[in-house]
Design an enzyme around this catalytic site. Structure first.
Site, PDB file in Angstrom:
ATOM      1  N   GLU A  88       0.825  -1.201   0.000  1.00  0.00           N
ATOM      2  CA  GLU A  88       0.000   0.000   0.000  1.00  0.00           C
ATOM      3  C   GLU A  88       0.862   1.255   0.000  1.00  0.00           C
ATOM      4  OE1 GLU A  88      -2.657  -0.138   3.310  1.00  0.00           O
ATOM      5  OE2 GLU A  88      -3.279  -2.199   2.882  1.00  0.00           O
ATOM      6  N   CYS A 322      -2.733   0.985   8.394  1.00  0.00           N
ATOM      7  CA  CYS A 322      -1.706   0.266   7.648  1.00  0.00           C
ATOM      8  C   CYS A 322      -2.100  -1.187   7.434  1.00  0.00           C
ATOM      9  CB  CYS A 322      -0.384   0.350   8.406  1.00  0.00           C
ATOM     10  SG  CYS A 322       0.966  -0.464   7.559  1.00  0.00           S
TER      11      CYS A 322
END
Length: 352
Positions: A88, A322
């Site tokens: 990501e 996250c």
């Protein structure tokens, strides 16, 4: 792929140092390799002929699989790597970008989605820079924070190689490159030696050693006082303050005792405390405190001599914690709960 391997390939095609920098600058800044000024169009013939294939290979290091925009102006990018793994990146407001340094993470922070799956592999330095090049194809990037998936200290050679390129050919100011870590002696040895010295962010999260060991179970056992001492030396050497990261978790690290501990550690230091209310993760039994409590904590720290910024977690409405987006794509989560141990002031971690 590592950047040094890319440099060796360019040299094999006849590139001199200026040619190398030109190709690397075009890549890191997301400029088409074929569009060069007359002054730059002096590359060796073999290199010019290899550029289309090279550009395709570099673009293949990081491709956009999906983009999820948030109301705050941030956007979470799910990035596919050449081997099919995903990481990501997050486009932040005000031209910032958060990048990943590993597929997964070995630290195992109990409140973090990425930490639940362990470490799968390291990212090469070129894969780290490729996230920046990909993002620059969407919008300007003037600041890069190494706060995505992974622990940068556990991939130190690749991360420092990426930082060196971004701080030179990539055109990003050194203090706008932010190396984030839970704390590792190797970081404090290596960062001062680099030609590009990034800003430093230290994940503190609590002033209590026992609680920190539970929240960050596989982080190096560095006492909070020693961590701050390391940070202070680096801050004074570089001339920009260390950022201390504190994920605010309701009932875990938002008490008045922690306020006293923060003041004891950071008052008078060349430091900024970033209070970040927890970004809720489906399947993890943690909650962010009330916004009013976060505001009160920031105000109390200010009054007691600690420069404090209260940050709204970017991308809260698009699975901004996250590892959330990747986990959603893969499926699966694990419940974790921290409860006070009666009469001890300590905390107990349950996983189920």
């Amino acid at each position: 792929m590592r950047i040094e391997q890319l440099r060796e390939h360019l040299r094999a095609l006849g590139a001199r140092p200026g040619h190398e920098q030109s190709v690397l600058r075009h890549w890191a800044c997301a400029l088409p390799q074929q569009r060069r000024s007359a002054r730059e169009d002096v590359l060796p013939l073999a290199l010019r002929e290899a550029l289309p294939a090279l550009e395709a290979e570099l673009q293949g290091l990081a491709r956009l699989r999906s983009e999820h925009s948030a109301e705050d102006g941030s956007a979470r990018l799910l990035v596919a790597l050449a081997d099919g793994q995903t990481v990501e990146s997050v486009l932040l407001p005000r031209d910032g970008l958060c990048v990943s340094t590993q597929v997964g993470c070995a630290v195992g922070c109990v409140f973090c989605m990425t930490g639940q799956g362990g470490l799968l592999r390291q990212l090469g330095s070129a894969e780290i820079v490729a996230q920046v090049a990909l993002a620059r194809g969407h919008r300007a990037v003037k600041k890069v924070v190494f706060m995505g998936m992974g622990e940068p200290a556990h991939n130190l050679d690749n991360v420092l190689e990426a930082i060196e390129l971004l701080g030179t050919a990539g055109g990003i100011g050194h203090k706008n490159l932010v190396f984030s870590t839970v704390g590792d002696e190797r970081v404090f040895e290596r960062l001062p030696q680099g030609a590009v010295k990034p800003a430093l962010a230290l994940s503190l999260h609590t002033t209590k050693p026992e609680l920190r060991a539970q929240l960050l179970p596989r982080a190096p056992r560095i006492a909070p006082e020693d961590l701050v001492a390391h940070g202070e030396r680096y801050a004074r050497a570089t001339g920009y303050p260390v950022q201390y990261q504190w994920t605010l978790i309701d009932g875990v690290n938002d008490g008045d005792d922690e306020l006293d501990g923060i003041v004891r550690l950071l008052a008078g230091r060349y430091a900024v405390m970033n209070l970040i209310p927890y970004n809720t993760v489906d399947g993890l039994a943690f909650q962010r405190p009330a916004w009013e409590r976060a505001v009160a904590m920031a105000g109390a720290l200010h009054r007691r001599g600690v420069l404090t910024k209260l940050r709204r977690s970017a991308g809260q409405d698009v699975e901004g914690g996250c590892g959330q987006l990747r986990a959603r794509a893969l499926g699966g989560a694990r419940w974790i709960k921290i409860e006070p141990v009666s009469g001890t002031g300590a905390h107990h971690v349950d996983q189920f």
